[in-house]
Motif scaffolding. Structure first.
Motif, PDB file in Angstrom:
ATOM      1  N   PHE A   1       0.852  -1.196   0.000  1.00  0.00           N
ATOM      2  CA  PHE A   1       0.000   0.000   0.000  1.00  0.00           C
ATOM      3  C   PHE A   1       0.886   1.244   0.000  1.00  0.00           C
ATOM      4  CE2 PHE A   1      -3.280   2.579   2.631  1.00  0.00           C
ATOM      5  CZ  PHE A   1      -3.728   3.198   1.489  1.00  0.00           C
TER       6      PHE A   1
ATOM      7  N   HIS B   1       4.157   1.382   1.416  1.00  0.00           N
ATOM      8  CA  HIS B   1       5.586   1.085   1.341  1.00  0.00           C
ATOM      9  C   HIS B   1       5.953   0.317   0.074  1.00  0.00           C
ATOM     10  CE1 HIS B   1       4.930   1.749   5.713  1.00  0.00           C
ATOM     11  NE2 HIS B   1       5.971   2.519   5.499  1.00  0.00           N
TER      12      HIS B   1
ATOM     13  N   TYR C   1      -9.674  -1.690  18.462  1.00  0.00           N
ATOM     14  CA  TYR C   1      -8.986  -2.834  17.841  1.00  0.00           C
ATOM     15  C   TYR C   1      -9.715  -4.125  18.181  1.00  0.00           C
ATOM     16  CZ  TYR C   1      -4.941  -5.871  16.604  1.00  0.00           C
ATOM     17  OH  TYR C   1      -4.105  -6.820  16.043  1.00  0.00           O
TER      18      TYR C   1
ATOM     19  N   SER D   1       7.058  -6.421  14.812  1.00  0.00           N
ATOM     20  CA  SER D   1       6.710  -5.724  13.561  1.00  0.00           C
ATOM     21  C   SER D   1       6.420  -4.266  13.917  1.00  0.00           C
ATOM     22  CB  SER D   1       5.457  -6.355  12.934  1.00  0.00           C
ATOM     23  OG  SER D   1       4.319  -6.028  13.715  1.00  0.00           O
TER      24      SER D   1
HETATM   25  N1  LIG Z   1       2.421  -8.137  15.181  1.00  0.00           N
HETATM   26  C1  LIG Z   1       1.686  -8.647  16.162  1.00  0.00           C
HETATM   27  O1  LIG Z   1       2.139  -8.799  17.322  1.00  0.00           O
HETATM   28  C2  LIG Z   1       0.277  -9.066  15.893  1.00  0.00           C
HETATM   29  C3  LIG Z   1      -0.449  -9.695  16.940  1.00  0.00           C
HETATM   30  C4  LIG Z   1      -1.759 -10.095  16.699  1.00  0.00           C
HETATM   31  C5  LIG Z   1      -2.318  -9.881  15.441  1.00  0.00           C
HETATM   32  N2  LIG Z   1      -1.598  -9.257  14.452  1.00  0.00           N
HETATM   33  C6  LIG Z   1      -2.252  -9.042  13.157  1.00  0.00           C
HETATM   34  O2  LIG Z   1      -1.402  -9.507  12.135  1.00  0.00           O
HETATM   35  C7  LIG Z   1      -1.639  -8.766  10.920  1.00  0.00           C
HETATM   36  C8  LIG Z   1      -0.310  -8.295  10.339  1.00  0.00           C
HETATM   37  O3  LIG Z   1       0.297  -7.416  11.282  1.00  0.00           O
HETATM   38  P1  LIG Z   1       1.837  -6.978  11.211  1.00  0.00           P
HETATM   39  O4  LIG Z   1       2.333  -7.073  12.593  1.00  0.00           O
HETATM   40  O5  LIG Z   1       2.540  -7.694  10.102  1.00  0.00           O
HETATM   41  O6  LIG Z   1       1.649  -5.426  10.856  1.00  0.00           O
HETATM   42  P2  LIG Z   1       2.564  -4.412   9.989  1.00  0.00           P
HETATM   43  O7  LIG Z   1       3.963  -4.869   9.972  1.00  0.00           O
HETATM   44  O8  LIG Z   1       2.248  -3.059  10.521  1.00  0.00           O
HETATM   45  O9  LIG Z   1       1.961  -4.578   8.487  1.00  0.00           O
HETATM   46  C9  LIG Z   1       0.720  -4.074   8.140  1.00  0.00           C
HETATM   47  C10 LIG Z   1       0.479  -4.310   6.668  1.00  0.00           C
HETATM   48  O10 LIG Z   1      -0.832  -3.815   6.336  1.00  0.00           O
HETATM   49  C11 LIG Z   1      -0.729  -3.073   5.142  1.00  0.00           C
HETATM   50  N3  LIG Z   1      -1.833  -2.100   5.074  1.00  0.00           N
HETATM   51  C12 LIG Z   1      -2.254  -1.254   6.037  1.00  0.00           C
HETATM   52  N4  LIG Z   1      -3.329  -0.566   5.598  1.00  0.00           N
HETATM   53  C13 LIG Z   1      -3.590  -1.009   4.337  1.00  0.00           C
HETATM   54  C14 LIG Z   1      -4.567  -0.712   3.355  1.00  0.00           C
HETATM   55  N5  LIG Z   1      -5.523   0.198   3.555  1.00  0.00           N
HETATM   56  N6  LIG Z   1      -4.527  -1.366   2.160  1.00  0.00           N
HETATM   57  C15 LIG Z   1      -3.574  -2.271   1.932  1.00  0.00           C
HETATM   58  N7  LIG Z   1      -2.615  -2.621   2.813  1.00  0.00           N
HETATM   59  C16 LIG Z   1      -2.631  -1.983   4.001  1.00  0.00           C
HETATM   60  C17 LIG Z   1       0.632  -2.440   5.169  1.00  0.00           C
HETATM   61  O11 LIG Z   1       1.018  -2.075   3.847  1.00  0.00           O
HETATM   62  P3  LIG Z   1       2.088  -0.866   3.577  1.00  0.00           P
HETATM   63  O12 LIG Z   1       3.213  -1.089   4.579  1.00  0.00           O
HETATM   64  O13 LIG Z   1       2.525  -1.070   2.161  1.00  0.00           O
HETATM   65  O14 LIG Z   1       1.354   0.390   3.809  1.00  0.00           O
HETATM   66  C18 LIG Z   1       1.457  -3.615   5.716  1.00  0.00           C
HETATM   67  O15 LIG Z   1       1.759  -4.499   4.651  1.00  0.00           O
HETATM   68  C19 LIG Z   1      -2.613  -7.637  11.324  1.00  0.00           C
HETATM   69  O16 LIG Z   1      -3.923  -8.008  10.975  1.00  0.00           O
HETATM   70  C20 LIG Z   1      -2.491  -7.567  12.836  1.00  0.00           C
HETATM   71  O17 LIG Z   1      -3.655  -7.091  13.454  1.00  0.00           O
HETATM   72  C21 LIG Z   1      -0.318  -8.859  14.660  1.00  0.00           C
END
Ligand SMILES: NC(=O)c1ccc[n+]([C@@H]2O[C@H](COP(=O)([O-])OP(=O)(O)OC[C@H]3O[C@@H](n4cnc5c(N)ncnc54)[C@H](OP(=O)(O)O)[C@@H]3O)[C@@H](O)[C@H]2O)c1
Length: 235
Positions: A34, A36, A148, A185
């Motif tokens: 999106f 990045h 959230y 992340s």
């Molecule tokens: N990390 C944790 O500890 C954790 C724990 C529980 C659940 N989760 C869940 O795991 C999933 C992935 O999380 P993560 O930790 O990998 O997060 P992250 O590193 O912040 O990555 C978020 C991703 O979402 C994309 N994004 C955000 N808004 C968007 C939009 N409108 N359209 C398209 N892409 C969009 C971003 O794209 P760009 O960077 O290109 O903008 C990025 O690829 C999420 O659903 C999160 O709630 C994570």
């Protein structure tokens, strides 16, 4: 095998892409970004820019990808530059709530709507959304993070509902919500201080957990909320 990873530039999404290319090098992977611009490139990997909160973007992407075996939605948000997740209802903000719903809930419904036909072409397919244990109503003992939590609880209801509809319409498709555990992340960065190091997973470990789970899940096991360790979570 044709795979689509939405949110391929995220911590977890990119690790899923990289692990898939490592363990199944002939997989044809499509991934979205999106904001990045993706740095990681591979001959089997095709990047698509997509705002997955917009139905016309999802629809256009679905037109380009008529045959898929696996769709994984790894997009999500927990905080913005203006807002951290709420500690009290007094911090509730309408715009922040709507952004949570728009980013964490809405996309999986749009993806299911527009990629149903592509998943129907496969003899065994998987529709996976990365959810979060904090979206479990039964497991909620601490409170807080109301926007959230609500967005992930609504996401879980959507996934469960889609899995029931697809039991007859897509009997070869396994639909699950996946809890990744706390993973290092950008999303978890502001909250990593209080996490014991053995409980903060690397994105690679989380991706390995998900991919080994998918390797043993059958379409008969559709409609579950599953944790990284393979345990079933209460909705
Ligand atoms: N990390 C944790 O500890 C954790 C724990 C529980 C659940 N989760 C869940 O795991 C999933 C992935 O999380 P993560 O930790 O990998 O997060 P992250 O590193 O912040 O990555 C978020 C991703 O979402 C994309 N994004 C955000 N808004 C968007 C939009 N409108 N359209 C398209 N892409 C969009 C971003 O794209 P760009 O960077 O290109 O903008 C990025 O690829 C999420 O659903 C999160 O709630 C994570």
């Amino acid at each position: 095998m044709n795979v689509l990873v939405l949110g391929g530039t995220g911590g977890i999404g990119l690790a899923i892409v990289q692990q898939l290319l490592l363990i199944k090098p002939h997989t044809n992977i499509h991934a979205t970004f999106f904001h990045h611009q993706p740095q990681y490139q591979h001959s089997q990997l095709h990047w698509h820019q997509c705002d997955i909160t917009l139905e016309n973007h999802i629809k256009a992407l679905a037109k380009q990808l008529p045959q898929l075996d696996v769709v994984i939605n790894a997009v999500g948000m927990l905080h913005t530059t203006e807002h951290q997740p709420e500690k009290s209802i007094q911090q509730f903000d309408t715009n922040f709530f709507q952004t949570n719903i728009q980013t964490n809930t809405l996309p999986s419904l749009l993806i299911a709507k527009h990629f149903m036909a592509a998943l129907k072409t496969s003899s065994r397919s998987y529709f996976v959304t990365i959810s979060a244990k904090v979206g479990s109503i039964e497991d909620n003992k601490l409170g807080g993070w109301i926007s959230y939590r609500s967005s992930k609880a609504a996401l879980n209801m959507a996934i469960k509902t889609i899995s029931i509809e697809w039991r007859t319409k897509l009997p070869h498709c396994c639909v699950i919500a996946f809890h990744p555990g706390t993973t290092a992340s950008a999303l978890s960065k502001p909250f990593q201080r209080n996490i014991a190091s053995h409980k903060l997973f690397t994105p690679t470990y989380t991706a390995q957990c998900l991919l080994s789970l998918l390797a043993r899940l059958t379409p008969q096991e559709t409609g579950q909320f599953l944790s990284y360790d393979g345990n079933t979570l209460p909705w």
